[in-house]
Design a protein around this motif. Sequence first.
Motif, PDB file in Angstrom:
ATOM      1  N   ALA A  49       0.838  -1.199   0.000  1.00 53.10           N
ATOM      2  CA  ALA A  49       0.000   0.000   0.000  1.00 53.10           C
ATOM      3  C   ALA A  49       0.875   1.252   0.000  1.00 53.10           C
ATOM      4  N   VAL A  50       0.383   2.272  -0.680  1.00 55.73           N
ATOM      5  CA  VAL A  50       1.020   3.594  -0.694  1.00 55.73           C
ATOM      6  C   VAL A  50      -0.062   4.610  -0.410  1.00 55.73           C
ATOM      7  N   THR A  51       0.226   5.590   0.438  1.00 60.52           N
ATOM      8  CA  THR A  51      -0.802   6.555   0.805  1.00 60.52           C
ATOM      9  C   THR A  51      -0.590   7.906   0.145  1.00 60.52           C
ATOM     10  N   VAL A  52      -1.677   8.565  -0.156  1.00 61.19           N
ATOM     11  CA  VAL A  52      -1.599   9.900  -0.746  1.00 61.19           C
ATOM     12  C   VAL A  52      -0.917  10.868   0.218  1.00 61.19           C
ATOM     13  N   ASP A  53      -1.035  10.611   1.529  1.00 59.29           N
ATOM     14  CA  ASP A  53      -0.376  11.507   2.487  1.00 59.29           C
ATOM     15  C   ASP A  53       1.097  11.169   2.724  1.00 59.29           C
ATOM     16  N   GLY A  54       1.654  10.213   1.931  1.00 59.97           N
ATOM     17  CA  GLY A  54       3.093  10.062   1.893  1.00 59.97           C
ATOM     18  C   GLY A  54       3.732   8.927   2.661  1.00 59.97           C
ATOM     19  N   ARG A  55       3.080   7.785   2.748  1.00 60.46           N
ATOM     20  CA  ARG A  55       3.666   6.623   3.416  1.00 60.46           C
ATOM     21  C   ARG A  55       3.687   5.402   2.491  1.00 60.46           C
ATOM     22  N   LYS A  71       0.334 -20.163  13.446  1.00 57.42           N
ATOM     23  CA  LYS A  71       1.701 -20.392  12.986  1.00 57.42           C
ATOM     24  C   LYS A  71       1.816 -20.212  11.477  1.00 57.42           C
ATOM     25  N   GLU A  72       0.674 -20.133  10.802  1.00 58.02           N
ATOM     26  CA  GLU A  72       0.665 -19.993   9.350  1.00 58.02           C
ATOM     27  C   GLU A  72       0.448 -18.546   8.903  1.00 58.02           C
ATOM     28  N   ARG A  73       0.373 -17.627   9.836  1.00 55.41           N
ATOM     29  CA  ARG A  73       0.166 -16.229   9.450  1.00 55.41           C
ATOM     30  C   ARG A  73       1.368 -15.724   8.656  1.00 55.41           C
ATOM     31  N   VAL A  74       1.107 -14.878   7.689  1.00 53.61           N
ATOM     32  CA  VAL A  74       2.191 -14.324   6.868  1.00 53.61           C
ATOM     33  C   VAL A  74       2.458 -12.854   7.191  1.00 53.61           C
ATOM     34  N   CYS A  75       1.621 -12.262   8.032  1.00 48.33           N
ATOM     35  CA  CYS A  75       1.777 -10.832   8.342  1.00 48.33           C
ATOM     36  C   CYS A  75       2.520 -10.659   9.667  1.00 48.33           C
ATOM     37  N   ASN A  76       3.780 -11.109   9.685  1.00 45.87           N
ATOM     38  CA  ASN A  76       4.566 -11.050  10.914  1.00 45.87           C
ATOM     39  C   ASN A  76       5.280  -9.709  11.112  1.00 45.87           C
ATOM     40  N   TYR A  77       5.572  -9.025  10.020  1.00 53.13           N
ATOM     41  CA  TYR A  77       6.347  -7.785  10.113  1.00 53.13           C
ATOM     42  C   TYR A  77       5.638  -6.679   9.340  1.00 53.13           C
ATOM     43  N   LEU A  78       5.190  -5.682  10.063  1.00 54.08           N
ATOM     44  CA  LEU A  78       4.507  -4.541   9.455  1.00 54.08           C
ATOM     45  C   LEU A  78       5.459  -3.349   9.422  1.00 54.08           C
ATOM     46  N   SER A  79       5.639  -2.772   8.240  1.00 54.21           N
ATOM     47  CA  SER A  79       6.576  -1.662   8.059  1.00 54.21           C
ATOM     48  C   SER A  79       5.860  -0.454   7.467  1.00 54.21           C
ATOM     49  N   ILE A  80       6.142   0.714   8.025  1.00 51.22           N
ATOM     50  CA  ILE A  80       5.621   1.965   7.472  1.00 51.22           C
ATOM     51  C   ILE A  80       6.786   2.912   7.244  1.00 51.22           C
ATOM     52  N   VAL A  81       7.087   3.176   5.984  1.00 53.46           N
ATOM     53  CA  VAL A  81       8.134   4.141   5.643  1.00 53.46           C
ATOM     54  C   VAL A  81       7.507   5.527   5.639  1.00 53.46           C
ATOM     55  N   GLU A  82       7.987   6.393   6.524  1.00 56.55           N
ATOM     56  CA  GLU A  82       7.429   7.736   6.651  1.00 56.55           C
ATOM     57  C   GLU A  82       8.335   8.816   6.086  1.00 56.55           C
ATOM     58  N   GLY A  83       9.497   8.415   5.582  1.00 60.72           N
ATOM     59  CA  GLY A  83      10.435   9.374   5.014  1.00 60.72           C
ATOM     60  C   GLY A  83      11.807   8.736   4.924  1.00 60.72           C
ATOM     61  N   GLN A  84      12.786   9.491   4.431  1.00 62.61           N
ATOM     62  CA  GLN A  84      14.144   8.981   4.354  1.00 62.61           C
ATOM     63  C   GLN A  84      15.138  10.126   4.469  1.00 62.61           C
ATOM     64  N   THR A  85      16.343   9.800   4.936  1.00 61.07           N
ATOM     65  CA  THR A  85      17.374  10.834   5.094  1.00 61.07           C
ATOM     66  C   THR A  85      18.073  11.134   3.779  1.00 61.07           C
ATOM     67  N   ASP A  86      18.230  10.117   2.932  1.00 61.07           N
ATOM     68  CA  ASP A  86      18.907  10.271   1.640  1.00 61.07           C
ATOM     69  C   ASP A  86      17.859  10.334   0.538  1.00 61.07           C
ATOM     70  N   CYS A  87      17.701  11.496  -0.049  1.00 59.92           N
ATOM     71  CA  CYS A  87      16.630  11.680  -1.043  1.00 59.92           C
ATOM     72  C   CYS A  87      16.847  10.857  -2.307  1.00 59.92           C
ATOM     73  N   ASN A  88      18.047  10.341  -2.496  1.00 54.15           N
ATOM     74  CA  ASN A  88      18.349   9.574  -3.712  1.00 54.15           C
ATOM     75  C   ASN A  88      18.232   8.067  -3.519  1.00 54.15           C
ATOM     76  N   ARG A  89      17.853   7.615  -2.322  1.00 55.87           N
ATOM     77  CA  ARG A  89      17.845   6.173  -2.077  1.00 55.87           C
ATOM     78  C   ARG A  89      16.561   5.506  -2.567  1.00 55.87           C
ATOM     79  N   ILE A  90      15.425   5.791  -1.971  1.00 57.24           N
ATOM     80  CA  ILE A  90      14.163   5.170  -2.367  1.00 57.24           C
ATOM     81  C   ILE A  90      13.483   5.981  -3.454  1.00 57.24           C
ATOM     82  N   LYS A  91      13.149   5.318  -4.550  1.00 55.68           N
ATOM     83  CA  LYS A  91      12.349   5.907  -5.615  1.00 55.68           C
ATOM     84  C   LYS A  91      11.031   5.134  -5.695  1.00 55.68           C
TER      85      LYS A  91
END
Length: 205
Positions: A98-104, A175-195
Amino acid sequence: MNTERFNKLKENFKNRNIDVKYFDSLDDVKLYLLNTVPLECKVGIGHSGTLQKMNITNLLIQRGNVVYDKELAKNKDESKAIKKEALLSDWYISGSNAVTVDGRIINVDHSGNRVAAITFGPDKVVIVVGVNKVVDTVEEGVKRVKNIAGPLNAKRAGYNPPCVELNKCVDCSSKERVCNYLSIVEGQTDCNRIKLCIVNEECGF
């Protein structure tokens, strides 16, 4: 995706130091990747139906890149080794839940390798997302990854947590769940890393 909504999304990500590009089709993204990813670099691949549809792994291998994609593994041990190598790759290409319009950027993982690589490790990260995964807020994004991406990914991988049958998250401890790690990227320090690449197609889940 209408222009006004995309411009709002792009501005919100710009404020969080993440560059966003818009593409009409997966073929356009494929061309962008092949023109942007250096031939001499090692490339990690985050498992994604979108990337499989693009056949990007095989295209990169055919032209000479070293590619670490767990889908190439012959067994679990080899899969684990490939996922570790991907964490140390020069470039990492992934989809997103998922990607949010408010920037996550929001993802849920079974083993955590994909969210780990997106967060830290590879020097460059490209995330490819279809318009079907764009939602307005982080709350909607989390709801999407738990109730849409989670059950579908579990079914695809051959697991059977309760959400597969119920088509919704019940916050299980299976034990069969696949949603073990939830990640929310809210920004980055290096503007050239994530596109972030938004594609005007419905891709993956």
